[in-house]
Each structure stands twice: as C-alpha cells, then as structure tokens.
Design an enzyme around this catalytic site. Structure first.
Site, mmCIF file in Angstrom:
data_model
loop_
_atom_site.group_PDB
_atom_site.id
_atom_site.type_symbol
_atom_site.label_atom_id
_atom_site.label_comp_id
_atom_site.label_asym_id
_atom_site.label_seq_id
_atom_site.Cartn_x
_atom_site.Cartn_y
_atom_site.Cartn_z
ATOM 1 N N LYS A 87 0.854 -1.192 0.000
ATOM 2 C CA LYS A 87 0.000 0.000 0.000
ATOM 3 C C LYS A 87 0.888 1.239 0.000
ATOM 4 O O LYS A 87 1.741 1.406 0.881
ATOM 5 C CB LYS A 87 -0.883 -0.029 1.251
ATOM 6 C CG LYS A 87 -2.138 0.795 1.168
ATOM 7 C CD LYS A 87 -3.000 0.497 2.380
ATOM 8 C CE LYS A 87 -4.283 1.267 2.364
ATOM 9 N NZ LYS A 87 -4.989 1.145 3.649
HETATM 10 C C1 E4P Z 1 -8.079 2.489 3.452
HETATM 11 O O1 E4P Z 1 -7.540 1.471 3.072
HETATM 12 C C2 E4P Z 1 -7.957 3.056 4.795
HETATM 13 O O2 E4P Z 1 -7.370 2.096 5.648
HETATM 14 C C3 E4P Z 1 -9.274 3.382 5.437
HETATM 15 O O3 E4P Z 1 -10.372 2.957 4.672
HETATM 16 C C4 E4P Z 1 -9.376 4.740 5.990
HETATM 17 O O4 E4P Z 1 -10.626 4.873 6.599
HETATM 18 P P1 E4P Z 1 -10.956 5.970 7.705
HETATM 19 O O5 E4P Z 1 -11.248 7.261 7.013
HETATM 20 O O6 E4P Z 1 -12.177 5.407 8.383
HETATM 21 O O7 E4P Z 1 -9.761 6.057 8.613
#
Ligand code: E4P
Length: 218
Positions: A87
């Site tokens: 990622k």
């Molecule tokens: C994406 O992969 C992130 O881990 C995540 O969806 C972020 O979400 P949040 O805005 O609830 O922190």
C-alpha cells in the site's frame, strides 16, 4: 463486489472470515497502532497472522515517503506472504514506486486518493488497486460517491485494469451506493458489513415464524 475488512484486529478479521463473505483485508499505520502493534518484527508477524486467517489480498502500508525507502519496504513486505499487496501513498515518489512494482509484477494499492486526477495517475502507473476515501470526503462536505462514479467512468473509458477499492467506508449505505456505482471492492469496518444483515421485517418475520411453529410443536 469484493468485500475487504478495514482493520488490523484479528478477532474482527476472524469473525468476518467465518461469515464466508470476506475477500481481503486493508490495514494502515493508524489501524496497526490502534492494535498496539509496534516494531518491525511485531508488525511483520502481525501481517503474517492476518494472512493466515484470510484467503484474499492483505494490504500492508509502507511508512517511507521517499522512492528508495518505499521500494525497500515494499520488497520486504512482499516476502511475508504472497497475499501481501503493497500500500503506497498518492504522492509523486509513490507513483514512481507503483510503476516500479508494477514492472516487477508486485501488486500495489494506491492509498489516500481524493480526486479523479489522482486516480488517473495511479492507473497509469499500474496500481492494482486505487483507494478513494469516501468517508473522509463526506466529512468535509464533499460527496465521496461522486468521486467513485468519476473513477469508475474514467477507468471504463480506457479499460484500465486498476480495481476501484472504495475506502473509508462508514456504514451500510456507503457499501450499497458503491455497489450501485460499480466499485470493484469496498473496504470497511466489521460494523458496516454486519449492518447489511439488519432489517426489522426480517426480525419480526422470524419471530412470528418461530412463534407459530411453537404453537403446534410446543
Ligand atoms: C483504506 O484502506 C484506509 O485504511 C481506510 O479505509 C481509511 O478509513 P478511515 O477514514 O475510516 O480512517
């Protein structure tokens, strides 16, 4: 539509996996910190534990923000398990790193995407997944669903293979809207997934069926 769970909590991952509807996991440094996982060895062990639970892809985020650092970390992360997807944040060096990994056949998830232009760059660099953050856009009064629709359209126009991974999902309506728009994947908390189960007519209907059965069967 693929369902990923957005957590580093092993109990929640096991629960979603046991439902038989889980296609993968996304994590991020905040989610790892929330579970109290620190230090490279523990972090790597935790990713391995997640990979051992699920059948699908597991996104593991790099911490470096420079090209060389991201390459170094990504190449180490993929040694943990073949399910690992690297990622990478949507920044200039991140795009370069995604291109590098794409050329090497290493899968990537381009994260922190908030505009169609960013999603276009991620696809051109060869990202396996692009992660537009719906909930965080909604939080600043921008409709996150408009972004999902834009990205789905743009990718279809050119046949990009990058999968649209709707992220920052906050509840069941987000999931349903993403499915209507044709997002390939959604990643959300367990609560958003289990909320899809709920309907008052299901509960009252089941209660009546069981009561009627009991009347004649005791
Ligand atoms: C994406 O992969 C992130 O881990 C995540 O969806 C972020 O979400 P949040 O805005 O609830 O922190």
């Amino acid at each position: 539509m693929k369902f990923f769970i957005d957590t580093a909590n092993l109990a929640e991952i096991k629960e979603a996996q046991a439902m038989g509807i889980l296609d993968g996991v996304t994590t991020n440094p905040s989610l790892m910190a929330k579970e109290g996982i620190s230090g490279k060895d523990n972090i790597f062990r935790h990713y391995k534990a997640i990979c051992d639970i699920v059948d699908g892809d597991v996104s593991a985020e790099v911490i470096a923000t420079d090209y060389e650092g991201m390459i170094r970390e990504g190449e180490e992360l993929v040694t943990i398990d073949e399910k690992i997807v690297v990622k990478i944040p949507m920044i200039k060096d991140g795009i370069k790193a995604i291109k590098y990994f794409s050329n090497k056949g290493i899968r990537t998830n381009c994260t922190l995407v908030f505009s169609a232009g960013q999603a276009l760059l991620a696809a051109k660099a060869g990202a396996s997944y692009v992660s537009p953050f719906i909930g965080r856009l909604d939080d600043i009064s921008v409709d996150g669903m408009d972004l999902i629709a834009q990205i789905v359209l743009i990718y279809a126009n050119y046949g990009y293979e990058t999968e649209v991974l709707a992220a920052s999902i906050r509840g069941p309506i987000h999931i349903i809207k993403c499915a209507e728009l044709g997002a390939d994947v959604m990643t959300g908390p367990l609560s958003a997934i289990t909320a899809l189960l709920k309907h008052p007519l299901t509960d009252s209907g089941l209660e009546k069926f069981l009561a009627d059965h009991k009347k004649v069967n005791g």
